[in-house]
Write a protein that holds these residues in place. Structure first.
Motif, PDB file in Angstrom:
ATOM      1  N   LEU A 180     -46.516 -14.842 -49.051  1.00 33.93           N
ATOM      2  CA  LEU A 180     -45.710 -15.110 -47.857  1.00 33.93           C
ATOM      3  C   LEU A 180     -45.116 -16.515 -47.909  1.00 33.93           C
ATOM      4  O   LEU A 180     -43.943 -16.721 -47.563  1.00 33.93           O
ATOM      5  N   ASP A 181     -45.923 -17.484 -48.357  1.00 32.75           N
ATOM      6  CA  ASP A 181     -45.440 -18.862 -48.384  1.00 32.75           C
ATOM      7  C   ASP A 181     -44.311 -19.049 -49.392  1.00 32.75           C
ATOM      8  O   ASP A 181     -43.497 -19.963 -49.249  1.00 32.75           O
ATOM      9  N   ALA A 182     -44.252 -18.179 -50.380  1.00 33.35           N
ATOM     10  CA  ALA A 182     -43.172 -18.270 -51.361  1.00 33.35           C
ATOM     11  C   ALA A 182     -41.826 -17.842 -50.771  1.00 33.35           C
ATOM     12  O   ALA A 182     -40.779 -18.121 -51.359  1.00 33.35           O
ATOM     13  N   ARG A 183     -41.858 -17.179 -49.623  1.00 36.02           N
ATOM     14  CA  ARG A 183     -40.615 -16.782 -48.960  1.00 36.02           C
ATOM     15  C   ARG A 183     -40.143 -17.956 -48.097  1.00 36.02           C
ATOM     16  O   ARG A 183     -40.864 -18.407 -47.201  1.00 36.02           O
ATOM     17  N   PRO A 184     -38.958 -18.483 -48.330  1.00 34.82           N
ATOM     18  CA  PRO A 184     -38.538 -19.725 -47.669  1.00 34.82           C
ATOM     19  C   PRO A 184     -38.473 -19.635 -46.152  1.00 34.82           C
ATOM     20  O   PRO A 184     -38.584 -20.653 -45.467  1.00 34.82           O
ATOM     21  N   GLU A 185     -38.316 -18.426 -45.596  1.00 33.93           N
ATOM     22  CA  GLU A 185     -38.181 -18.327 -44.149  1.00 33.93           C
ATOM     23  C   GLU A 185     -39.470 -18.719 -43.419  1.00 33.93           C
ATOM     24  O   GLU A 185     -39.423 -19.148 -42.255  1.00 33.93           O
ATOM     25  N   PHE A 186     -40.618 -18.589 -44.074  1.00 35.90           N
ATOM     26  CA  PHE A 186     -41.867 -18.904 -43.363  1.00 35.90           C
ATOM     27  C   PHE A 186     -41.955 -20.398 -43.051  1.00 35.90           C
ATOM     28  O   PHE A 186     -42.215 -20.795 -41.915  1.00 35.90           O
ATOM     29  N   ARG A 187     -41.764 -21.246 -44.043  1.00 31.27           N
ATOM     30  CA  ARG A 187     -41.813 -22.682 -43.767  1.00 31.27           C
ATOM     31  C   ARG A 187     -40.636 -23.108 -42.890  1.00 31.27           C
ATOM     32  O   ARG A 187     -40.787 -23.985 -42.031  1.00 31.27           O
ATOM     33  N   ALA A 188     -39.472 -22.490 -43.111  1.00 33.16           N
ATOM     34  CA  ALA A 188     -38.289 -22.891 -42.348  1.00 33.16           C
ATOM     35  C   ALA A 188     -38.427 -22.572 -40.871  1.00 33.16           C
ATOM     36  O   ALA A 188     -37.995 -23.357 -40.013  1.00 33.16           O
ATOM     37  N   ILE A 189     -39.026 -21.441 -40.529  1.00 39.03           N
ATOM     38  CA  ILE A 189     -39.099 -21.025 -39.123  1.00 39.03           C
ATOM     39  C   ILE A 189     -40.408 -21.446 -38.464  1.00 39.03           C
ATOM     40  O   ILE A 189     -40.409 -21.950 -37.341  1.00 39.03           O
ATOM     41  N   SER A 190     -41.529 -21.281 -39.162  1.00 42.89           N
ATOM     42  CA  SER A 190     -42.817 -21.643 -38.557  1.00 42.89           C
ATOM     43  C   SER A 190     -43.106 -23.131 -38.658  1.00 42.89           C
ATOM     44  O   SER A 190     -43.921 -23.669 -37.903  1.00 42.89           O
ATOM     45  N   GLY A 191     -42.458 -23.816 -39.610  1.00 46.46           N
ATOM     46  CA  GLY A 191     -42.670 -25.246 -39.786  1.00 46.46           C
ATOM     47  C   GLY A 191     -43.928 -25.588 -40.543  1.00 46.46           C
ATOM     48  O   GLY A 191     -44.292 -26.759 -40.633  1.00 46.46           O
ATOM     49  N   ASN A 192     -44.599 -24.584 -41.118  1.00 41.96           N
ATOM     50  CA  ASN A 192     -45.889 -24.810 -41.741  1.00 41.96           C
ATOM     51  C   ASN A 192     -46.026 -24.004 -43.017  1.00 41.96           C
ATOM     52  O   ASN A 192     -45.401 -22.950 -43.192  1.00 41.96           O
ATOM     53  N   ILE A 193     -46.894 -24.501 -43.910  1.00 41.52           N
ATOM     54  CA  ILE A 193     -47.356 -23.686 -45.015  1.00 41.52           C
ATOM     55  C   ILE A 193     -48.069 -22.462 -44.444  1.00 41.52           C
ATOM     56  O   ILE A 193     -48.705 -22.530 -43.391  1.00 41.52           O
ATOM     57  N   VAL A 194     -47.976 -21.338 -45.127  1.00 43.37           N
ATOM     58  CA  VAL A 194     -48.798 -20.176 -44.772  1.00 43.37           C
ATOM     59  C   VAL A 194     -50.160 -20.358 -45.446  1.00 43.37           C
ATOM     60  O   VAL A 194     -50.297 -20.164 -46.647  1.00 43.37           O
ATOM     61  N   PHE A 195     -51.148 -20.780 -44.674  1.00 44.00           N
ATOM     62  CA  PHE A 195     -52.482 -20.997 -45.214  1.00 44.00           C
ATOM     63  C   PHE A 195     -53.262 -19.679 -45.230  1.00 44.00           C
ATOM     64  O   PHE A 195     -53.047 -18.806 -44.376  1.00 44.00           O
ATOM     65  N   PRO A 196     -54.202 -19.521 -46.159  1.00 45.23           N
ATOM     66  CA  PRO A 196     -54.991 -18.278 -46.205  1.00 45.23           C
ATOM     67  C   PRO A 196     -55.748 -17.981 -44.921  1.00 45.23           C
ATOM     68  O   PRO A 196     -55.972 -16.814 -44.596  1.00 45.23           O
ATOM     69  N   GLY A 197     -56.123 -19.032 -44.177  1.00 45.42           N
ATOM     70  CA  GLY A 197     -56.857 -18.808 -42.940  1.00 45.42           C
ATOM     71  C   GLY A 197     -55.999 -18.404 -41.763  1.00 45.42           C
ATOM     72  O   GLY A 197     -56.531 -18.039 -40.705  1.00 45.42           O
ATOM     73  N   PHE A 198     -54.665 -18.483 -41.886  1.00 41.88           N
ATOM     74  CA  PHE A 198     -53.778 -18.126 -40.791  1.00 41.88           C
ATOM     75  C   PHE A 198     -53.804 -16.609 -40.570  1.00 41.88           C
ATOM     76  O   PHE A 198     -54.293 -15.842 -41.387  1.00 41.88           O
ATOM     77  N   THR A 199     -53.217 -16.185 -39.474  1.00 36.04           N
ATOM     78  CA  THR A 199     -53.357 -14.792 -39.056  1.00 36.04           C
ATOM     79  C   THR A 199     -52.500 -13.835 -39.872  1.00 36.04           C
ATOM     80  O   THR A 199     -52.954 -12.744 -40.249  1.00 36.04           O
TER      81      THR A 199
END
Length: 477
Positions: A110-129
């Motif tokens: 998921l973190d490799a998809r640029p929209e996640f950091r661009a929209i959520s403002g954060n790395i997608v960490f394994p502990g996230f939902t």
């Protein structure tokens, strides 16, 4: 009166205060975490309800307060956990918790998809939902197909309290599904992780009403009709509300099971490459930057368990005077690490052990290792534009003067110890309940606490700590 309920990892704490914010009593009930596989962490949501009711019974008994005077309830809770419900609100599986690392591969994708950091403002960490639900889709497809709603832990308590599916901004920002700058669910991020908007709860601000207490619970607890349940907050944002950390430049350090370095901001300024979380605050128009250590006080608890003593005894073992770092270095990555490494596979290490190493020296190394991990977090926060000049200290580990001296010296910042034992997430939750019921402003309610002690860096040991921090960083790479 106003009730705060804080759903932590190790227990549920409840706190009762009056309209003048005088604490009338508090109580807590413990919780266990199951680890069915290495790196996994789960809890049964039914246990949260049982613990909450047990804590409320103890609160009524200990305080002697008449709960009929309660006018609002605020909620706080451990973040990122996933409670998957079917169409009848039945829990489909045990909740996967914040410190569970099973979804590392899913998070990476998921973190490799640029929209996640661009929209959520954060790395997608394994502990996230979000990655937890992708893991369910891949490993438990029969359960994933039945998911009608996904709730965060405290919001499952809200469902029990009110019958409403509601989340609030600070907790929702830790899912990887929130458009954090615009404070709304992102259809794009949901679709990218196989979810739909209708599977998300309704969003409110933390100081807004989210529903009212169900009549059957009000009768059981001796409360009146129409008790408001506020939006509440994730545990760290709730702690900030309790501490009055609601203005830019204010910050705190939480030395609990995990470790948190928190700074309030008035602007949304994401910097995901620093591995700093930038989340919504629990209050409208506010955000916060936060670095997270996955094992802080938990590291000393672990050492106490394997050496047959208590964490309190270990914290006192080095003595009252801060010492220079010894021969042993400890890397506190017992559950992987968030800031700044973003690596769920990292593991803890002792380096420099010898036949003559003592338990006290190991305890000193553990406290120093956590202090250096906080120093790494401070560097990351500064990269993200936050630069607190002093930090309030909270959490169970903050009862150790030695540990706070080590942290102050490693960070080269003053550590402020607030007066009173009741400040924290449950108190912040009660404050949010007060604001939701009265409409009072943040400035009226969220005053900073009186300071009982200021712990300053030890100037004589500053260079020694800086040198060991450099070694710590080289070993952590």
């Amino acid at each position: 009166m106003y009730l705060g309920i804080d759903l932590g990892t190790s227990g549920v704490k409840v706190l009762l205060m009056d309209g003048a914010q005088r604490v009338l009593g508090s109580a807590q009930a413990g919780l266990a975490v199951s680890h069915p596989h290495p790196g996994w962490a789960e809890q049964d949501p039914a246990d949260w309800i049982t613990a909450t009711e047990a804590a409320l019974r103890d609160l009524a008994r200990q305080s002697g307060a008449d709960l009929a005077a309660v006018r609002a309830i605020g909620l706080s809770g451990q973040m990122h956990g996933s409670v998957a419900l079917d169409g009848s609100d039945r829990v489909l599986r045990k909740a996967i918790l914040w410190n569970d690392g099973r979804a590392q591969d899913q998070a990476r994708r998921l973190d490799a998809r640029p929209e996640f950091r661009a929209i959520s403002g954060n790395i997608v960490f394994p502990g996230f939902t979000a990655p937890k639900l992708v893991w369910m889709a891949e490993h438990e497809p029969h359960l994933f197909a039945a998911v009608a709603k996904v709730l965060l832990p405290k919001d499952y308590l809200r469902l029990w309290l009110t019958g409403e599916h509601v989340a609030e901004m600070s907790d929702a920002a830790g899912t990887s599904w929130l458009d954090t700058g615009n404070r709304r669910w992102s259809p794009e991020l949901l679709a990218a992780s196989g979810m739909r908007p209708d599977q998300m709860p309704r969003l409110v601000e933390g100081n807004a009403p989210s529903g009212t207490l169900r009549p059957e619970l009000a009768r059981r607890w001796g409360m009146g009709a129409g008790v408001i349940v506020a939006g509440g907050a994730g545990d760290n944002a709730a702690t900030a509300v309790g501490a009055g950390t609601v203005q830019p430049g204010q910050g705190f350090l939480s030395l609990g099971t995990s470790g948190v370095l928190f700074a309030a901001t008035a602007q949304y300024q994401p910097r995901p490459d620093s591995a700093v979380h930038v989340f919504c605050h629990a209050l409208p128009g506010m955000w916060h930057a936060m670095g997270v250590i996955l094992a802080a006080a938990a590291a000393l608890d672990w050492l106490a368990g394997v050496t047959g003593t208590t964490a309190a005894a270990l914290a006192e073992a080095p003595g009252p005077t801060l010492r220079p770092p010894g021969e042993i270095t400890f890397l506190p990555y017992l559950s992987g690490e968030r800031t700044p490494h973003n690596d769920a596979a990292l593991r803890g290490q002792f380096l420099g052990l010898s036949i003559g190493s003592t338990r006290a020296e190991m305890a000193q190394a553990v406290m120093e290792g956590v202090a250096f991990a906080f120093a790494d977090n401070l560097q990351a926060l500064r990269m993200a534009g936050s630069d607190p000049k002093a930090l309030l200290a909270f959490g169970g580990g903050a009862s150790s003067d030695y540990w706070l001296k080590a942290i102050a010296t490693a960070l080269d910042l003053p550590i402020l110890v607030p007066e009173g034992q009741h400040l924290g997430a449950a108190f912040g939750a009660a404050r949010l309940g007060l604001m939701a019921e009265t409409g009072a402003s943040v400035a009226e309610i969220c005053q900073s606490p009186a300071i009982a002690a200021e712990i300053h860096p030890d100037a004589a040991l500053r260079d020694a700590f800086a040198e060991r921090h450099s070694l710590f960083q080289s070993l952590s790479r």
